[in-house]
Design a protein around this motif. Sequence first.
Motif, PDB file in Angstrom:
ATOM      1  N   CYS A  57      31.226  25.434  50.025  1.00  0.00           N
ATOM      2  CA  CYS A  57      30.726  26.904  49.937  1.00  0.00           C
ATOM      3  C   CYS A  57      31.398  27.677  51.273  1.00  0.00           C
ATOM      4  CB  CYS A  57      29.642  27.291  49.490  1.00  0.00           C
ATOM      5  SG  CYS A  57      29.331  29.107  48.976  1.00  0.00           S
ATOM      6  N   GLY A  58      32.283  28.414  51.127  1.00  0.00           N
ATOM      7  CA  GLY A  58      32.901  28.706  52.392  1.00  0.00           C
ATOM      8  C   GLY A  58      34.304  29.489  52.316  1.00  0.00           C
ATOM      9  N   GLY A  79      29.261  23.502  54.147  1.00  0.00           N
ATOM     10  CA  GLY A  79      29.082  25.004  54.452  1.00  0.00           C
ATOM     11  C   GLY A  79      29.664  25.534  55.231  1.00  0.00           C
ATOM     12  N   GLY A  80      30.242  26.744  55.289  1.00  0.00           N
ATOM     13  CA  GLY A  80      31.201  27.280  56.081  1.00  0.00           C
ATOM     14  C   GLY A  80      30.451  28.783  56.250  1.00  0.00           C
ATOM     15  N   GLY A  81      29.997  29.104  57.619  1.00  0.00           N
ATOM     16  CA  GLY A  81      29.388  30.344  57.765  1.00  0.00           C
ATOM     17  C   GLY A  81      28.383  30.712  56.942  1.00  0.00           C
ATOM     18  N   TYR A 141      28.097  21.384  58.747  1.00  0.00           N
ATOM     19  CA  TYR A 141      27.946  22.769  58.928  1.00  0.00           C
ATOM     20  C   TYR A 141      28.770  23.328  59.701  1.00  0.00           C
ATOM     21  CZ  TYR A 141      25.305  27.282  59.970  1.00  0.00           C
ATOM     22  OH  TYR A 141      25.063  28.471  59.888  1.00  0.00           O
ATOM     23  N   CYS A 142      29.813  23.869  59.316  1.00  0.00           N
ATOM     24  CA  CYS A 142      31.117  24.596  60.254  1.00  0.00           C
ATOM     25  C   CYS A 142      30.673  25.777  60.575  1.00  0.00           C
ATOM     26  CB  CYS A 142      32.228  24.517  59.278  1.00  0.00           C
ATOM     27  SG  CYS A 142      32.801  22.753  58.855  1.00  0.00           S
ATOM     28  N   CYS A 143      30.599  26.252  61.456  1.00  0.00           N
ATOM     29  CA  CYS A 143      30.080  27.375  62.088  1.00  0.00           C
ATOM     30  C   CYS A 143      30.491  27.861  63.852  1.00  0.00           C
ATOM     31  CB  CYS A 143      28.465  27.783  62.120  1.00  0.00           C
ATOM     32  SG  CYS A 143      27.815  26.737  63.078  1.00  0.00           S
ATOM     33  N   TYR A 157      33.180  23.684  44.136  1.00  0.00           N
ATOM     34  CA  TYR A 157      32.838  24.897  44.821  1.00  0.00           C
ATOM     35  C   TYR A 157      32.740  26.096  44.268  1.00  0.00           C
ATOM     36  CZ  TYR A 157      38.126  25.610  43.912  1.00  0.00           C
ATOM     37  OH  TYR A 157      39.166  25.839  43.222  1.00  0.00           O
ATOM     38  N   GLY A 173      28.388  30.614  53.933  1.00  0.00           N
ATOM     39  CA  GLY A 173      28.465  29.870  52.824  1.00  0.00           C
ATOM     40  C   GLY A 173      27.435  28.604  52.847  1.00  0.00           C
ATOM     41  N   PHE A 212      34.347  32.266  47.156  1.00  0.00           N
ATOM     42  CA  PHE A 212      33.439  32.777  48.226  1.00  0.00           C
ATOM     43  C   PHE A 212      33.710  34.414  47.978  1.00  0.00           C
ATOM     44  CE2 PHE A 212      32.583  33.333  53.095  1.00  0.00           C
ATOM     45  CZ  PHE A 212      31.324  32.687  52.754  1.00  0.00           C
TER      46      PHE A 212
END
Length: 417
Positions: free
Chosen positions: A386-387, A303-305, A330-332, A411, A307, A414
């Motif tokens: 999702c991102g 998940g990105g942000g 979790y990429c944030c 995916y 997402g 977005f």
Amino acid sequence: MKPRYPVLGILLVTTLTVLLEIPSVTWLTSATLSLILGASALACMALSCLLASRWRWVERLFGGLDRVYETHKWLGIWALVGASYHLVFKANLDSWNSVPILELSKYWTRMVRQLSYLALGLIVLLALNRNIPYGQWRWWHKLSGPLFAIVILHWLSFKSPIALKTPSGIWLTLLCGLGLLGALYKLLLYPWLARAGEYRISAVRLEKHALHLELTPLHRGFAFQAGQFAFLALQEKGLREPHPFTIACAHAGDGRIEFVIRALGDYTQRLRQQVKVGMRANVYAPYGRFQRPLQAGREIWIGGGVGISPFIAWLQDAAAGQFDKASLVYCCNPSRAFPSVSTLQGLAEERGVDFIGHTDGAERLGDTLKRLAGDTDPRQVQISFCGPKGLLERVKASMRDCAIPERNLHYELFEFR
């Protein structure tokens, strides 16, 4: 279904049916190509209007409303390409038996021809221009249906070898009829006939760049699956525009739903500033087909942000089965993360999901994928993402490095605009 399939399918069927109407000695001419591309542009516009209806069977056919909107966009682009060639080169020859289906004066025939091209160009430019505020863009885009009717009038009024009872005429009539029905439904009937529920905002949690909303149904909620999204429209001035947001919770017996929203655009910033407990909202749902893989030797969720929202719902889904083979990445940016990394880590640990927080973005994503998938056959690794689009490309590159087939990547697109 990928966008190129409907575009190529329309071009193929239109080409075959049009060639049946004209002498074979004229097939390799600019006039024939102009006729084919003009008819294909009309067919692409018709299918685009049909896809915009949000009918359930359309979403099932394409595998999710996000794919429907992506195809909708590309149909408009290729319609403009075909119409441009059709405008420049004459789509008629003296050897063709060309007559108009609907007789108009020369003035109005010419006027409708020019207006139809301007209408198509306006539709596509409005759809692709991201600098227009969403509220204005939405109302302008509602004109797509009436503008499409002008394009149909051009087809009916100009001299052509295509008659209504011929294969090409039946093909175009069927598509245009469905397109007009879809446009009429979306323009006038969708707010009354679409699956929707009336909700009350029961809790609001504000962060610097985001907010968390909890809504409870006033009458009866709707069933949904973890990972789906809804169109949220508050019954307040300036907030009535339906916007798509992922439902950030699993289905509950009381019908409660939650949204995690990042305040990035005009609407979401205004929503964050004005939303209050007690406000009422219309929720059109559920949409989307972002679901956990049924069988996987290893699950990796990325998940990105914002997402991260569908994965929060997956973690809360009591009927989701085992989580021992799942890992959540979790990429944030830690200063903008919502929920916080620690909160999400605690939720993941409660369900037995391995959690990796990448607070430096995606710099170490490749190494993380190699470690998580290292002891599993690459063909058995299923990745759900999702991102943002840029992060998606990073994921695909890392999958290639790990020899994970791209078909194992699931995916959700977005962005809708």
